[in-house]
Design a protein around this motif. Structure first.
Motif, PDB file in Angstrom:
ATOM      1  N   ARG A   1       0.831  -1.202   0.000  1.00  0.00           N
ATOM      2  CA  ARG A   1       0.000   0.000   0.000  1.00  0.00           C
ATOM      3  C   ARG A   1       0.867   1.254   0.000  1.00  0.00           C
ATOM      4  O   ARG A   1       0.385   2.349   0.243  1.00  0.00           O
ATOM      5  N   ALA A   2       2.141   1.083  -0.260  1.00  0.00           N
ATOM      6  CA  ALA A   2       3.120   2.185  -0.334  1.00  0.00           C
ATOM      7  C   ALA A   2       3.128   3.013   0.950  1.00  0.00           C
ATOM      8  O   ALA A   2       3.274   4.231   0.929  1.00  0.00           O
ATOM      9  N   LEU A   3       2.984   2.334   2.088  1.00  0.00           N
ATOM     10  CA  LEU A   3       3.017   2.988   3.388  1.00  0.00           C
ATOM     11  C   LEU A   3       4.349   2.690   4.060  1.00  0.00           C
ATOM     12  O   LEU A   3       4.903   1.598   3.913  1.00  0.00           O
ATOM     13  N   VAL A   4       4.845   3.657   4.805  1.00  0.00           N
ATOM     14  CA  VAL A   4       6.113   3.494   5.515  1.00  0.00           C
ATOM     15  C   VAL A   4       5.881   3.696   7.011  1.00  0.00           C
ATOM     16  O   VAL A   4       4.931   4.379   7.418  1.00  0.00           O
ATOM     17  N   PRO A   5       6.736   3.104   7.833  1.00  0.00           N
ATOM     18  CA  PRO A   5       6.546   3.202   9.288  1.00  0.00           C
ATOM     19  C   PRO A   5       6.426   4.625   9.821  1.00  0.00           C
ATOM     20  O   PRO A   5       5.725   4.854  10.811  1.00  0.00           O
ATOM     21  N   ASP A   6       7.071   5.591   9.187  1.00  0.00           N
ATOM     22  CA  ASP A   6       6.986   6.982   9.656  1.00  0.00           C
ATOM     23  C   ASP A   6       5.565   7.539   9.593  1.00  0.00           C
ATOM     24  O   ASP A   6       5.265   8.536  10.253  1.00  0.00           O
ATOM     25  N   GLN A   7       4.704   6.929   8.811  1.00  0.00           N
ATOM     26  CA  GLN A   7       3.324   7.396   8.672  1.00  0.00           C
ATOM     27  C   GLN A   7       2.402   6.830   9.746  1.00  0.00           C
ATOM     28  O   GLN A   7       1.260   7.254   9.858  1.00  0.00           O
ATOM     29  N   LEU A   8       2.886   5.878  10.521  1.00  0.00           N
ATOM     30  CA  LEU A   8       2.050   5.181  11.495  1.00  0.00           C
ATOM     31  C   LEU A   8       1.998   5.921  12.829  1.00  0.00           C
ATOM     32  O   LEU A   8       2.892   6.687  13.170  1.00  0.00           O
ATOM     33  N   LEU A   9       0.933   5.657  13.559  1.00  0.00           N
ATOM     34  CA  LEU A   9       0.831   6.187  14.921  1.00  0.00           C
ATOM     35  C   LEU A   9       2.051   5.741  15.720  1.00  0.00           C
ATOM     36  O   LEU A   9       2.520   4.603  15.556  1.00  0.00           O
ATOM     37  N   PRO A  10       2.560   6.590  16.589  1.00  0.00           N
ATOM     38  CA  PRO A  10       3.666   6.164  17.450  1.00  0.00           C
ATOM     39  C   PRO A  10       3.257   4.938  18.270  1.00  0.00           C
ATOM     40  O   PRO A  10       2.161   4.888  18.821  1.00  0.00           O
ATOM     41  N   GLY A  11       4.129   3.955  18.291  1.00  0.00           N
ATOM     42  CA  GLY A  11       3.854   2.728  19.041  1.00  0.00           C
ATOM     43  C   GLY A  11       3.414   1.562  18.181  1.00  0.00           C
ATOM     44  O   GLY A  11       3.457   0.423  18.629  1.00  0.00           O
ATOM     45  N   VAL A  12       2.980   1.822  16.956  1.00  0.00           N
ATOM     46  CA  VAL A  12       2.602   0.743  16.041  1.00  0.00           C
ATOM     47  C   VAL A  12       3.883   0.162  15.458  1.00  0.00           C
ATOM     48  O   VAL A  12       4.742   0.893  14.967  1.00  0.00           O
ATOM     49  N   VAL A  13       4.010  -1.161  15.515  1.00  0.00           N
ATOM     50  CA  VAL A  13       5.246  -1.833  15.120  1.00  0.00           C
ATOM     51  C   VAL A  13       5.014  -2.673  13.863  1.00  0.00           C
ATOM     52  O   VAL A  13       4.173  -3.574  13.867  1.00  0.00           O
ATOM     53  N   PRO A  14       5.749  -2.404  12.795  1.00  0.00           N
ATOM     54  CA  PRO A  14       5.680  -3.281  11.613  1.00  0.00           C
ATOM     55  C   PRO A  14       6.282  -4.651  11.952  1.00  0.00           C
ATOM     56  O   PRO A  14       7.316  -4.726  12.628  1.00  0.00           O
ATOM     57  N   VAL A  15       5.628  -5.716  11.522  1.00  0.00           N
ATOM     58  CA  VAL A  15       6.110  -7.070  11.804  1.00  0.00           C
ATOM     59  C   VAL A  15       6.043  -7.932  10.553  1.00  0.00           C
ATOM     60  O   VAL A  15       5.250  -7.682   9.648  1.00  0.00           O
ATOM     61  N   GLU A  16       6.879  -8.950  10.557  1.00  0.00           N
ATOM     62  CA  GLU A  16       6.874  -9.970   9.511  1.00  0.00           C
ATOM     63  C   GLU A  16       6.012 -11.142   9.990  1.00  0.00           C
ATOM     64  O   GLU A  16       5.765 -11.301  11.189  1.00  0.00           O
ATOM     65  N   MET A  17       5.614 -11.986   9.067  1.00  0.00           N
ATOM     66  CA  MET A  17       4.724 -13.097   9.403  1.00  0.00           C
ATOM     67  C   MET A  17       5.364 -14.141  10.309  1.00  0.00           C
ATOM     68  O   MET A  17       4.646 -14.834  11.035  1.00  0.00           O
TER      69      MET A  17
END
Length: 117
Positions: A84-100
């Motif tokens: 979705r062409a989203l990067v972690p900097d766009q997320l609310l603070p505290g939301v963590v990107p994870v792998e499966m």
């Protein structure tokens, strides 16, 4: 207490069910349960700062902000973010990107209850 991995695949525009599901996560955490909310597919859009038609994701005491402030965890699927062409900097603070692999480990941990919406 029980441990929950709640999986949300709908975004804020997917209807009121998605918002209620996130609020269920807040209530479970408030009851003392260990809660991880995983956002996948279009659900990752809920983690964007100011997401949703009325901004429920960052409303104090509710939504994702309420879950994070209450000690719950919010994970965003890295694959879904990338597609979705989203990067972690766009997320609310505290939301963590994870792998499966992290998700699978959590789901298979003894005592974890998985719930998919």
């Amino acid at each position: 207490m029980d441990e929950y991995l709640l999986i949300e695949s709908q975004g804020p525009w997917g209807g009121p069910g998605a918002e209620r599901f996130v609020d269920d996560a807040v209530r479970l955490r408030a009851a003392g349960h260990d809660v991880v909310l995983l956002l996948i597919e279009n659900g990752v859009t809920a983690a964007l700062a100011g997401a949703g038609p009325t901004g429920p994701a960052d409303a104090p005491g509710r939504g994702l902000r309420g879950l994070l402030d209450g000690g719950g965890r919010v994970w965003a699927d890295a694959f879904s973010l990338t597609h979705r062409a989203l990067v972690p900097d766009q997320l609310l603070p505290g939301v963590v990107p994870v792998e499966m692999d992290e998700v699978a480990a959590r789901l298979l941990a003894p005592g974890t209850r998985g719930v998919w919406h």
